[in-house]
Enzyme design. Sequence first.
Site, PDB file in Angstrom:
ATOM      1  N   ALA A 110      38.253 -33.164  19.940  1.00  0.00           N
ATOM      2  CA  ALA A 110      37.873 -32.089  19.020  1.00  0.00           C
ATOM      3  C   ALA A 110      37.252 -30.907  19.774  1.00  0.00           C
ATOM      4  O   ALA A 110      37.497 -29.745  19.424  1.00  0.00           O
ATOM      5  CB  ALA A 110      36.904 -32.615  17.973  1.00  0.00           C
ATOM      6  N   CYS A 162      25.716 -38.657  11.565  1.00  0.00           N
ATOM      7  CA  CYS A 162      25.355 -40.003  11.128  1.00  0.00           C
ATOM      8  C   CYS A 162      24.481 -40.695  12.182  1.00  0.00           C
ATOM      9  O   CYS A 162      24.330 -41.908  12.166  1.00  0.00           O
ATOM     10  CB  CYS A 162      26.608 -40.823  10.827  1.00  0.00           C
ATOM     11  SG  CYS A 162      27.705 -40.968  12.240  1.00  0.00           S
TER      12      CYS A 162
END
Length: 387
Positions: A270, A330
């Site tokens: 990414a 997270c």
Amino acid sequence: MVAATVSAKGALRWQGGHPWIFKSDVSQRPDAPAGVVRVTDARRQELGWALWSPMSEISLRLLDRDPGAVIDAAWWHERISRAITRRAPIAATANACRLIHGEGDGLPSLVCDRYDRWLVVQLLSAGLEHWRPTIVSILDEVAGPLGILARNDAAVREREGLPRLTELLAGEVPREVEVREDGVRYLAAPWTGQKTGAFLDQRENRARVAQVARGRALDCFSYHGSFALHLARRADHVTAVDTSADALERARSNAALNTGCPIDFVEADAFEYLRAAERAGTRFETIVVDPPAFAKNRAAIGNALRGYHEVNLRAMRLLAPGGLMFTASCSYHLTKPRFLEMLEGAASDSGRRIALRELSGQPLDHPEILSIPETGYLKGALLEAMD
Ligand code: SAH
């Protein structure tokens, strides 16, 4: 009577609403195998009942503060039923959710996720393992599943002296289960997928993103495409990026189960994808950034922050004027204030004027108890590029 005696510090933790007592705060260890023990303080004052893990650093996990409580099948039945009943409203929009979020539901070290007619459990402490047959039979009775799978392959089990394995506890559980979530369908992989087969904790955020998606959309860290599928409902075109070929293969099958705009699945890092898109001058109206936990422990927080900063900054730069971005973390070790600080820093370095539209935490089925920080880890923000 099998009992543990704890220090004043240990007792204070319980008074403060946290269920764990560490090894160093157990002044007299129970002479008993893992299971349930009575707990008293140094003056023999009874403090309640706890799960006992002889090998773990977390020696005691509070079950009940009432010294008169009886920890038997009826006790587990009551706690488990209460947790499952709380989730009832979710059934209107999704057939998968977390039924038991451990300490968040007063059931320390127990996780149970529902995927349609099947359950996936995690028994994460030695004391809890002792109750496995009771728990399985109650889940069977209360939730009526076709099968129960234990994803006991989590690393924390090693610290409890427990083996890591995936094992069928009741009935049959298929390799793939179709999840229906706010109008989207996708296949979860209970035997082999991440966590217990899917990222159920982002359900409400995915529904939110589906409401605001438009134009060209980008889903970074897509896994099996769950955000991408929601984006595709309103966007004109979606690009989904992930490094895992396996996850993307499932994402392609998932796309075939749904209607919506075309989705391009790109196997790429990414960070590199975002840099290349910036060089190419590509812009998106909607972006999702849902990376894995970059900080696995407290020591890794420095590097993790650099990673979060970089990926958010790059994504912000790709936003078309007025574009929206949902970003999440997270990592338990990245606290809410530091998450926000990181976004402020990324926005300021991006050279864009970025507005904070919404902050989100955990959904109904992942209760975050304020006095138990370990029950909370997911943070999200909806951002808008103002010009
Ligand atoms: N958004 C997903 C969950 C993402 S989990 C959902 O809602 O279901 C994180 C994903 O990031 C994993 O699929 C993992 O394969 C992927 N990943 C990890 N490092 C990556 C990187 N550097 N570039 C792209 N994807 C990465």
